[in-house]
Motif scaffolding. Structure first.
Motif: not given
Ligand code: AMP
Ligand code: MG
Length: 378
Positions: A311, A336-337, A341, A343, A355-359, A362, A374
């Motif tokens: 975060s 989280i989704e 901003n 993850e 793992v959350s989708s925006g990561l 990274r 998933s």
């Protein structure tokens, strides 16, 4: 007794410091506190190294505060003076003596001692922290609750008297927990706990909040590249001086040696983890950890071993790591989704990792005994 304990902690910390930093430039040092009862802050001397990769000088110091091992590492073109670290450790000390519920003179202790009796004047930061607590309590329908104090005391996890309580004691403590019974008067700056026996415990958010304040101070002092580590709560300032991302290890929750299972790349943001490995005691086959579900009165067992939150601010990461741990995988990932901003990386008991989708790229899994899955695989 207290003094003897302080010496014991100091000695073990000195040993830890010398083991961690064999090339430290001088002897371990202390810093006199300017707040609360008279006490000394235990900290190291500066360790100064030339970093070939970024062509800068890294100055780092360590301390033992807020019950945890702290490392501050600053990258600059010259050595950071000791005075800058003095300011950082004094700031942490000021907050510790405001928010710790185990310090007799702290504001939070005073609020707790006056539960059911009278409102207590507190600093802006304590008002802010309790409001943040209420926000996450509302978001999790009371699973996250900063009035968890009576249950934390009852289980005593992390203390010498940790034990599984009786059902009667557990049920009695559960009756004292309700974040809706905290009155905040923002004009008078007071906090009042409506019922005797209620107790605020800011353990789930204080480290994150303090890390954010340390980052503010480092920026104010004119440094743009640094890494702040409060016992595993990592907050980065900027990128590395050569614009590379920082690489921060994600702890393997099953390892007793503290090894990592993955790497997260961070740029000017925070990673905070909550898990079963942080504070616990074993009774029979069961490991009782320190994150307590206020609706059962017991540590939460839902198949999750740890969750790490990325975060922008560390206080949100800290609040969310505890909240999401309590919500469990499905609801936690959905939360989280839904948040911009933010993850997360979830490590489950069955060796699966979500793992959350925006990561994106990274997160890098390094421990091959784990498998990334998933939710749709289930
Ligand atoms: P963290 O390591 O950030 O997940 O925080 C764990 C700490 O938060 C515990 O040691 C307690 O002090 C506190 N805590 C435990 N259960 C809860 C809960 N349900 N809501 C809020 N704080 C909690
Ligand atoms: Mg937390």
């Amino acid at each position: 007794m207290k003094y003897v304990k302080l010496i014991a902690v100091s000695l073990s910390f000195m040993i830890l410091l010398s083991a961690c930093s064999p090339s430290s430039t001088g002897n371990e040092q202390t810093l006199e506190s300017t707040v609360g009862e008279e006490h000394t802050i235990i900290r190291s001397a500066s360790k100064v190294t030339n970093d070939a990769q970024t062509k800068t000088i890294i100055t780092s110091q360590e301390s033992f505060q807020i019950g945890t091992h702290i490392t501050i590492k600053v990258y600059d073109d010259k050595e950071v003076p000791k005075d800058a670290f003095d300011q950082i450790f004094s700031l942490i000390d000021t907050y510790e003596y405001m928010v710790s519920k185990t310090i007799n003179t702290s504001e939070v202790t005073e609020v707790n001692n006056n539960a059911g009796l009278s409102p207590v004047n507190v600093s802006d930061s304590v008002v802010e922290l309790v409001e943040i607590g209420q926000k996450y309590a509302a978001l999790s329908d009371g699973l996250f609750d900063v009035t968890i104090g009576p249950l934390v005391d009852l289980w005593g996890i992390g203390t010498e008297h940790a034990a599984v309580p009786s059902d009667e004691a557990r049920i009695e403590s559960m009756g004292k927990i309700d974040y809706r019974k905290i009155d905040i008067d923002k004009t008078d700056k007071t906090i009042f706990l409506q019922e005797a026996g209620m107790e605020i415990d800011l353990g789930a958010i204080a480290k994150g909040f303090i890390a954010d304040r340390v980052k503010d101070l480092i920026l104010e002092l004119g440094y743009e590249h640094a890494i702040i580590n409060l016992g595993g709560n990592v907050l980065t300032v900027g990128t590395k001086p050569n614009s590379d991302a920082w690489q921060v290890g994600v702890r393997d929750p099953q390892s007793s040696s503290g090894s990592t299972m993955g790497i997260l790349k961070l740029e000017d943001n925070s990673i905070v983890s909550s898990g079963i490995y942080e504070r616990f005691f074993n009774a029979g086959e069961i490991r009782y950890h320190h994150i307590i579900n206020p609706k059962t009165g017991a540590p939460e067992f839902n198949g999750m071993y740890s969750v790490s939150i990325v975060s922008d601010t560390s206080v949100d990461g800290d609040a969310l790591s505890t909240t999401v741990f309590l919500l469990g995988l499905e609801k936690g990932l959905a939360l989280i989704e839904s948040l911009p901003n933010i993850e997360a990386v979830f490590v489950m008991e069955d060796q699966s990792v979500y793992v959350s989708s925006g990561l994106g790229d990274r997160f890098i899994l390094t421990e091959k005994s784990y498998t990334i899955k998933s939710i749709s695989d289930q």
